[in-house]
Design a protein around this motif. Structure first.
Motif, PDB file in Angstrom:
ATOM      1  N   ILE A  12       0.837  -1.205   0.000  1.00  8.94           N
ATOM      2  CA  ILE A  12       0.000   0.000   0.000  1.00  8.94           C
ATOM      3  C   ILE A  12       0.870   1.252   0.000  1.00  8.94           C
ATOM      4  CG2 ILE A  12      -1.851   1.226   1.206  1.00  8.94           C
ATOM      5  CD1 ILE A  12      -2.577  -1.576   2.419  1.00  8.94           C
ATOM      6  N   GLY A  13       1.977   1.222   0.726  1.00 11.58           N
ATOM      7  CA  GLY A  13       2.853   2.377   0.787  1.00 11.58           C
ATOM      8  C   GLY A  13       3.403   2.775  -0.570  1.00 11.58           C
ATOM      9  N   SER A  14       3.816   1.791  -1.371  1.00 14.24           N
ATOM     10  CA  SER A  14       4.409   2.114  -2.673  1.00 14.24           C
ATOM     11  C   SER A  14       3.380   2.727  -3.612  1.00 14.24           C
ATOM     12  CB  SER A  14       5.019   0.851  -3.299  1.00 14.24           C
ATOM     13  OG  SER A  14       4.052  -0.161  -3.510  1.00 14.24           O
ATOM     14  N   HIS A  15       2.154   2.225  -3.596  1.00 17.11           N
ATOM     15  CA  HIS A  15       1.117   2.800  -4.457  1.00 17.11           C
ATOM     16  C   HIS A  15       0.745   4.210  -4.007  1.00 17.11           C
ATOM     17  CE1 HIS A  15       0.888  -1.420  -5.601  1.00 17.11           C
ATOM     18  NE2 HIS A  15       0.280  -1.024  -6.702  1.00 17.11           N
ATOM     19  N   THR A  16       0.757   4.424  -2.691  1.00 17.18           N
ATOM     20  CA  THR A  16       0.487   5.769  -2.180  1.00 17.18           C
ATOM     21  C   THR A  16       1.612   6.723  -2.568  1.00 17.18           C
ATOM     22  OG1 THR A  16      -0.768   4.827  -0.333  1.00 17.18           O
ATOM     23  CG2 THR A  16      -0.017   7.102  -0.101  1.00 17.18           C
ATOM     24  N   ALA A  17       2.847   6.247  -2.533  1.00 17.57           N
ATOM     25  CA  ALA A  17       3.972   7.083  -2.962  1.00 17.57           C
ATOM     26  C   ALA A  17       3.798   7.522  -4.409  1.00 17.57           C
ATOM     27  CB  ALA A  17       5.287   6.318  -2.791  1.00 17.57           C
ATOM     28  N   ALA A  18       3.342   6.592  -5.264  1.00 22.43           N
ATOM     29  CA  ALA A  18       3.140   6.926  -6.680  1.00 22.43           C
ATOM     30  C   ALA A  18       2.066   8.000  -6.845  1.00 22.43           C
ATOM     31  CB  ALA A  18       2.759   5.668  -7.458  1.00 22.43           C
ATOM     32  N   VAL A  19       0.968   7.863  -6.100  1.00 21.07           N
ATOM     33  CA  VAL A  19      -0.124   8.842  -6.196  1.00 21.07           C
ATOM     34  C   VAL A  19       0.336  10.206  -5.689  1.00 21.07           C
ATOM     35  CG1 VAL A  19      -2.381   9.470  -5.230  1.00 21.07           C
ATOM     36  CG2 VAL A  19      -2.011   7.167  -6.130  1.00 21.07           C
ATOM     37  N   LEU A  20       0.999  10.236  -4.542  1.00 23.20           N
ATOM     38  CA  LEU A  20       1.420  11.513  -3.955  1.00 23.20           C
ATOM     39  C   LEU A  20       2.455  12.214  -4.836  1.00 23.20           C
ATOM     40  CD1 LEU A  20       1.710  10.503  -0.190  1.00 23.20           C
ATOM     41  CD2 LEU A  20      -0.146  11.765  -1.290  1.00 23.20           C
ATOM     42  N   ALA A  21       3.397  11.444  -5.380  1.00 20.56           N
ATOM     43  CA  ALA A  21       4.385  12.042  -6.281  1.00 20.56           C
ATOM     44  C   ALA A  21       3.698  12.615  -7.516  1.00 20.56           C
ATOM     45  CB  ALA A  21       5.428  11.002  -6.681  1.00 20.56           C
ATOM     46  N   GLY A  22       2.678  11.909  -8.005  1.00 22.20           N
ATOM     47  CA  GLY A  22       1.923  12.399  -9.156  1.00 22.20           C
ATOM     48  C   GLY A  22       1.182  13.690  -8.871  1.00 22.20           C
ATOM     49  N   GLU A  23       0.887  13.937  -7.596  1.00 27.63           N
ATOM     50  CA  GLU A  23       0.214  15.179  -7.203  1.00 27.63           C
ATOM     51  C   GLU A  23       1.210  16.296  -6.885  1.00 27.63           C
ATOM     52  OE1 GLU A  23      -2.612  14.562  -4.075  1.00 27.63           O
ATOM     53  OE2 GLU A  23      -3.966  13.403  -5.347  1.00 27.63           O
TER      54      GLU A  23
END
Length: 333
Positions: A12-23
């Motif tokens: 879950i952490g890695s997918h959240t990192a991808a979303v946050l970086a995209g924002e």
């Protein structure tokens, strides 16, 4: 914002990192790699098109965590780091309390010392226990059935007491239901070490030939097809829920517990049938006796997330299975 993700290379952490970086957020990651892989960092950087500051370390290392918070001028922490096997937690409870509760307390001490008072905590629907009614809403009585769930509840209670002691804290406890699926790129997904404890990665390993068959634990429950029903949620929806919680902490103080689920229960056979469409092959399975502690059915009431976070799950079960299979095919190459 500058955000620290503990356990940020996990599922879950890695997918959240991808979303946050995209924002456009600046994401820093700490992970001890006990149930994650260093290669995930490279995959994340391919997705984001940028480097992530990464520390191989443990949240129980107070000096390290304090220095990360200060050096990177962290404004919010999203706390994923924790052991998560229900079965293992019953065999080795001290390990789970030390890691999940003790690690969280050390993190809070470091945050307090660095004057960082925004925290999003990775909690779990296991805090609810046997349903007194369904769907579970956030006011449902809390009575976890296993050690893992009790560690999550203890951290929630400590965070609630912390917010009462200091009104400047902004804390959101996100109670996950059953995350599955993978990033649409196929570059990151769920890749547990050893024999999987969860249904989706087990299915993936059966279909890819690593395991001979899927065990279905009970087909005589009082459900639509006799198998257990769960609220499965796409991990990308879950990751976007963290981004929504982050936005919420900017303008709200205090403590909140919020469910992240779809509000739709899917059975084991629903999941198998959808995955067979994704993989275009049958999944060999054997029906076994029920496992102790398994509930027939549970699912989330999701209105609070809609009202407070302006968030709701968008991706359906077939997409969850399609993305999992895409990732599995890449992972086995």
């Amino acid at each position: 914002m500058n955000i620290l993700l503990t356990g940020g290379l996990g599922f879950i952490g890695s997918h959240t990192a991808a979303v946050l970086a995209g924002e456009g957020h600046e994401v820093v990651i700490i992970d001890n790699l006990c149930n994650s892989q260093r290669q995930t960092l490279g995959s994340l950087e391919m997705i984001a098109g940028k480097k992530f500051p990464f520390y191989e370390g443990d949240v129980r290392d107070l000096t390290l965590v304090k220095s990360i918070l200060q050096d990177h001028q962290i404004e919010c922490v999203i706390h994923f780091a924790g052991l998560k096997s229900v079965a293992e937690s019953g065999v080795d409870p001290l390990k789970y309390f030390d890691n999940n509760v003790g690690g969280s307390i050390t993190l809070m001490e470091a945050m307090q010392a660095a004057n960082v008072k925004k925290l999003i905590f990775s909690s779990s629907a296991t805090v609810y226990g046997i349903p007194q009614y369904l769907p579970y809403d956030e006011e449902h009585p809390l009575s976890p059935m296993n050690v893992y769930g009790r560690t999550k509840l203890q951290v929630e209670e400590i965070l609630q007491d912390l917010s009462r002691s200091d009104p400047d804290w902004s804390i959101v406890c996100l109670r996950y239901f059953n995350p599955i699926g993978a990033h649409e790129s196929g570059l990151i997904g769920e890749l547990p070490q050893g024999i999987p404890n969860n249904l989706m990665p087990y299915i993936c390993q059966v279909v890819s030939g690593k395991l001979p068959h899927l065990n279905v634990f009970g087909d005589d429950y009082d459900t639509k097809d006799g198998t257990g029903e769960r609220d499965y949620i796409h991990v990308m929806d879950l990751a976007e829920g963290h981004a929504a919680a982050l936005a919420f902490t900017r303008d709200h103080k205090g403590w909140e517990a919020i469910n992240l689920g779809t509000g739709i229960p899917y059975s084991v056979y629903d999941l198998i049938n959808a995955f067979e469409k994704s993989a275009k092959q049958a999944i060999p399975k054997m029906v076994k006796e029920r496992r102790s502690g398994d509930l027939p059915i549970y699912f989330a009431k999701v209105e609070k997330a809609k009202n407070l976070l302006n968030w709701e799950a968008k991706r359906d079960l077939q997409l969850m299975c399609d993305s999992s299979w895409k990732y599995q095919q890449g992972a086995k190459r």
